[in-house]
Structures are given as C-alpha cells and as structure tokens.
Design a protein around this motif. Structure first.
Motif, PDB file in Angstrom:
ATOM      1  N   MET A  10       8.481  10.649 -20.401  1.00 30.46           N
ATOM      2  CA  MET A  10       9.795  11.279 -20.597  1.00 30.46           C
ATOM      3  C   MET A  10      10.628  10.513 -21.655  1.00 30.46           C
ATOM      4  O   MET A  10      11.188  11.110 -22.560  1.00 30.46           O
ATOM      5  N   LEU A  11      10.654   9.167 -21.500  1.00 29.48           N
ATOM      6  CA  LEU A  11      11.424   8.369 -22.461  1.00 29.48           C
ATOM      7  C   LEU A  11      10.760   8.412 -23.838  1.00 29.48           C
ATOM      8  O   LEU A  11      11.428   8.409 -24.871  1.00 29.48           O
ATOM      9  N   ASN A  12       9.413   8.485 -23.828  1.00 33.12           N
ATOM     10  CA  ASN A  12       8.696   8.577 -25.106  1.00 33.12           C
ATOM     11  C   ASN A  12       9.075   9.845 -25.858  1.00 33.12           C
ATOM     12  O   ASN A  12       9.198   9.841 -27.082  1.00 33.12           O
ATOM     13  N   SER A  13       9.250  10.940 -25.097  1.00 32.47           N
ATOM     14  CA  SER A  13       9.556  12.173 -25.815  1.00 32.47           C
ATOM     15  C   SER A  13      10.999  12.149 -26.333  1.00 32.47           C
ATOM     16  O   SER A  13      11.287  12.701 -27.400  1.00 32.47           O
ATOM     17  N   ILE A  14      11.910  11.468 -25.617  1.00 28.75           N
ATOM     18  CA  ILE A  14      13.277  11.313 -26.164  1.00 28.75           C
ATOM     19  C   ILE A  14      13.194  10.527 -27.480  1.00 28.75           C
ATOM     20  O   ILE A  14      13.786  10.899 -28.492  1.00 28.75           O
ATOM     21  N   TYR A  15      12.422   9.433 -27.443  1.00 26.86           N
ATOM     22  CA  TYR A  15      12.231   8.591 -28.637  1.00 26.86           C
ATOM     23  C   TYR A  15      11.736   9.455 -29.805  1.00 26.86           C
ATOM     24  O   TYR A  15      12.309   9.459 -30.895  1.00 26.86           O
ATOM     25  N   ASP A  16      10.652  10.243 -29.546  1.00 26.10           N
ATOM     26  CA  ASP A  16      10.074  11.075 -30.613  1.00 26.10           C
ATOM     27  C   ASP A  16      11.083  12.105 -31.118  1.00 26.10           C
ATOM     28  O   ASP A  16      11.179  12.351 -32.323  1.00 26.10           O
ATOM     29  N   ASN A  17      11.832  12.700 -30.191  1.00 24.67           N
ATOM     30  CA  ASN A  17      12.745  13.776 -30.601  1.00 24.67           C
ATOM     31  C   ASN A  17      13.972  13.258 -31.348  1.00 24.67           C
ATOM     32  O   ASN A  17      14.524  13.972 -32.182  1.00 24.67           O
ATOM     33  N   VAL A  18      14.414  12.016 -31.058  1.00 23.59           N
ATOM     34  CA  VAL A  18      15.498  11.437 -31.865  1.00 23.59           C
ATOM     35  C   VAL A  18      14.973  11.239 -33.287  1.00 23.59           C
ATOM     36  O   VAL A  18      15.623  11.612 -34.272  1.00 23.59           O
ATOM     37  N   ILE A  19      13.752  10.719 -33.405  1.00 16.97           N
ATOM     38  CA  ILE A  19      13.191  10.497 -34.749  1.00 16.97           C
ATOM     39  C   ILE A  19      13.033  11.835 -35.482  1.00 16.97           C
ATOM     40  O   ILE A  19      13.392  11.959 -36.652  1.00 16.97           O
ATOM     41  N   LYS A  20      12.552  12.847 -34.763  1.00 17.50           N
ATOM     42  CA  LYS A  20      12.382  14.177 -35.394  1.00 17.50           C
ATOM     43  C   LYS A  20      13.726  14.842 -35.687  1.00 17.50           C
ATOM     44  O   LYS A  20      13.816  15.781 -36.460  1.00 17.50           O
ATOM     45  N   GLY A  21      14.772  14.385 -34.975  1.00 15.55           N
ATOM     46  CA  GLY A  21      16.086  15.006 -35.153  1.00 15.55           C
ATOM     47  C   GLY A  21      16.208  16.319 -34.409  1.00 15.55           C
ATOM     48  O   GLY A  21      16.985  17.186 -34.789  1.00 15.55           O
ATOM     49  N   ASP A  22      15.459  16.441 -33.306  1.00 12.55           N
ATOM     50  CA  ASP A  22      15.488  17.686 -32.529  1.00 12.55           C
ATOM     51  C   ASP A  22      16.593  17.592 -31.464  1.00 12.55           C
ATOM     52  O   ASP A  22      16.378  17.144 -30.334  1.00 12.55           O
ATOM     53  N   LEU A  23      17.783  18.027 -31.879  1.00 14.13           N
ATOM     54  CA  LEU A  23      18.991  17.876 -31.059  1.00 14.13           C
ATOM     55  C   LEU A  23      18.837  18.461 -29.651  1.00 14.13           C
ATOM     56  O   LEU A  23      19.102  17.782 -28.651  1.00 14.13           O
ATOM     57  N   GLU A  24      18.400  19.722 -29.585  1.00 12.32           N
ATOM     58  CA  GLU A  24      18.334  20.381 -28.267  1.00 12.32           C
ATOM     59  C   GLU A  24      17.350  19.669 -27.350  1.00 12.32           C
ATOM     60  O   GLU A  24      17.613  19.464 -26.167  1.00 12.32           O
ATOM     61  N   SER A  25      16.193  19.252 -27.913  1.00 13.39           N
ATOM     62  CA  SER A  25      15.197  18.568 -27.077  1.00 13.39           C
ATOM     63  C   SER A  25      15.708  17.205 -26.610  1.00 13.39           C
ATOM     64  O   SER A  25      15.396  16.760 -25.503  1.00 13.39           O
ATOM     65  N   VAL A  26      16.495  16.532 -27.455  1.00 19.42           N
ATOM     66  CA  VAL A  26      17.052  15.235 -27.039  1.00 19.42           C
ATOM     67  C   VAL A  26      18.019  15.448 -25.871  1.00 19.42           C
ATOM     68  O   VAL A  26      17.940  14.757 -24.841  1.00 19.42           O
ATOM     69  N   LYS A  27      18.899  16.443 -26.012  1.00 20.01           N
ATOM     70  CA  LYS A  27      19.875  16.691 -24.937  1.00 20.01           C
ATOM     71  C   LYS A  27      19.156  17.042 -23.630  1.00 20.01           C
ATOM     72  O   LYS A  27      19.481  16.529 -22.563  1.00 20.01           O
ATOM     73  N   GLU A  28      18.148  17.898 -23.762  1.00 18.61           N
ATOM     74  CA  GLU A  28      17.380  18.318 -22.588  1.00 18.61           C
ATOM     75  C   GLU A  28      16.628  17.124 -21.991  1.00 18.61           C
ATOM     76  O   GLU A  28      16.626  16.915 -20.784  1.00 18.61           O
TER      77      GLU A  28
END
Ligand code: B1M
Length: 210
Positions: A1-19
C-alpha cells in the motif's frame, strides 16, 4: 500500500495518491509512517531524477500537485482539532522561492502542536513578513527556503526585521533542505529545525522556556 503511494507521487497521479492515503489510514497506518516511508522519499526520488536529468520541471510539478493532494488528506490527522492555541506562528517561503511542500508540512505539524498558523505562502518579501508581524503579533516567524540561491533572502529578511525594529518582538525559526544550524547561527535566527516534526517540537519547547 505504501509502495503504491510512493509510486503514484512519483508518477504525479493525484487521484491515486489521495485514494492510497485514505486507504492506508483506514488500514491503520499512522500519518507519520505514510509521510516518512512513502511520500517524502517519493519527492526525494523526484529530486534525484531531476538532478540526473531523468525528469524535468513539468514532472516535478505534477508530483508536487499529487503530494499536496495527499497532504490535504493527511491534514486532519496531523493537526488535532479542538486544541487551545498555545501560540501564533507566521510562516512563509522567502522571496524568490516557490517551494511550499515542506513549509506546508511544517504548518500542519505546528497546527497539530497547538499553534495558530498564519501562512503567507511563497515568494514572501521581507516587507510582507514585517506587515504580518505588526498585524498578527506572532510568537514565532518561520522562514522556509529550498534553494541555495534563496537562502540569502533569509538573512535579508532578518536584517529587515532589525532595520524596522521588529526583530525583538518575535522568535525566528528557519528551515529547508539547504539550511543547517551553522547557517542559522550565522544569520542570527533563534531556531533551526531540520524537519517538520522537529519544528513543532522545538517551537513548543521554546515557548515553555519563555
Ligand atoms: Co525545485 N529544486 N526547483 N521545484 N525541487 C529542488 C529543491 C532541488 C534540490 C532539485 C534538485 O536539483 N535535486 C533543486 C535545488 C538545488 C539547489 O538549490 N542546490 C531545485 C531547483 C534547482 C529548482 C528550480 C531552480 C528549477 C529550475 O527552474 N531550473 C526551480 C526554482 C523555482 C523557485 O523556487 N524560484 C524549482 C522549481 C520546483 C517546482 C516548482 C517544479 C517544484 C515545487 C513545487 C512546490 O513546492 N509547490 C519543485 C520541487 C517539487 C522540488 C523537489 C523535487 C522536492 C521538494 C520537496 O517538496 N521536498 C526538490 C528536490 C528535493 O527536495 N530532494 C527540488 C519534500 C519536502 C517534504 O521536503 O521541502 O525539504 P522539504 O521540507 C522539509 C525540510 O526541509 C524542513 O521540513 C520539511 C518537512 O520535513 N523544512 C523546514 C522546510 N521548510 C522548513 C521551515 C522550518 C523548519 C523546517 O521552519 C520555519
């Protein structure tokens, strides 16, 4: 779960980070765990890539936007409501500098530590800080800077406080990646904090002493 937050911040995927942050909180991860093991390391990685020309300013900007979105989800968990203000802080990123993620985090943790925070935003001139000191009479003024080219603006701001006679009316705290204790001492700041958690801790400790 934390890994995907890490990846999504790098990708700049706002909605996925919030989710992702919402889900991580629901799954019992602490807010500082989410910050320190996923979100902040992701921004550090973005910085590393920028330095190595593996990414450019637009990518940094969308990562920053995603980071902001995640921080907004974390905000109520970092800043406890219904706490009597223990003091007031005027906070801003100094003139010439547009970085605000670290400054915002410092503001949130200061709120969490019971401070009333007046955030002046980014690119704040000495004059605007002075106006805010006169208007809000804060216990602290917090200056943030992220660039080696803008840390001299911290010195200029403190000097301007002295010139107009408000330096003695407030405690000055400085921080940001290129700032260290030696620099803080050199420019005559009262407190240097290396990160947001220590900013909140040092601010509370300083108020207890006076
Ligand atoms: Co910029 N940028 N950036 N950038 N950017 C850095 C800082 C950089 C290190 C990247 C790199 O090259 N590796 C580099 C600075 C190099 C240097 O000065 N030696 C750099 C550069 C060069 C630039 C530009 C000049 C690029 C260009 O235009 N060619 C430009 C400058 C614009 C300007 O300000 N005038 C620029 C622009 C930008 C964006 C606008 C695209 C964006 C900012 C968006 C935003 O903030 N809204 C951006 C970003 C995102 C970064 C990186 C990647 C991430 C910064 C960040 O948010 N970190 C950064 C690389 C990096 O940091 N590794 C980089 C996460 C944040 C939680 O940490 O801000 O350090 P930080 O805050 C910490 C502590 O420092 C401390 O607590 C915080 C939390 O624990 N702290 C305080 C901060 N303020 C404090 C105040 C306190 C106490 C503690 O008391 C008051």
């Amino acid at each position: 779960m934390l890994n995907s937050i890490y990846d999504n911040v790098i990708k700049g995927d706002l909605e996925s980070v919030k989710e992702g942050v919402t889900q991580a909180l629901a799954a019992g991860h602490g807010s500082s765990d989410i910050l320190n093991t996923a979100m902040i390391p992701a921004m550090q990685e973005v910085g590393r890539r920028f330095e190595n020309e593996e990414c450019y300013i637009p990518e940094m900007l969308i990562s920053a936007r995603a980071m902001h979105g995640g921080l907004e989800v974390l905000r109520p968990h970092l800043a406890k409501a219904d706490v009597e203000p223990v003091g007031k802080v005027v906070l801003g990123t100094v003139k010439g500098d547009l970085h605000d993620i670290g400054k915002n985090l410092v503001g949130m943790l200061l709120e969490g530590a019971g401070f009333d925070v007046v955030d002046l935003g980014v690119n704040v001139s000495p004059e605007k800080f002075i106006e805010a000191i006169r208007q809000h009479k804060p216990d602290f003024v917090g200056l943030s800077a992220l660039l080696t080219t803008t840390i001299p603006a911290m010195q200029a701001t403190i000097d301007a406080f002295k010139d107009v006679g408000v330096r003695d009316q407030t405690i000055v705290m400085v921080g940001g990646a290129p700032v260290n204790q030696a620099f803080a001492d050199k420019i005559g700041a009262d407190i240097y904090a290396p990160n947001a958690a220590s900013a909140a801790k040092k601010a509370r400790a300083m108020l207890k002493r006076i």
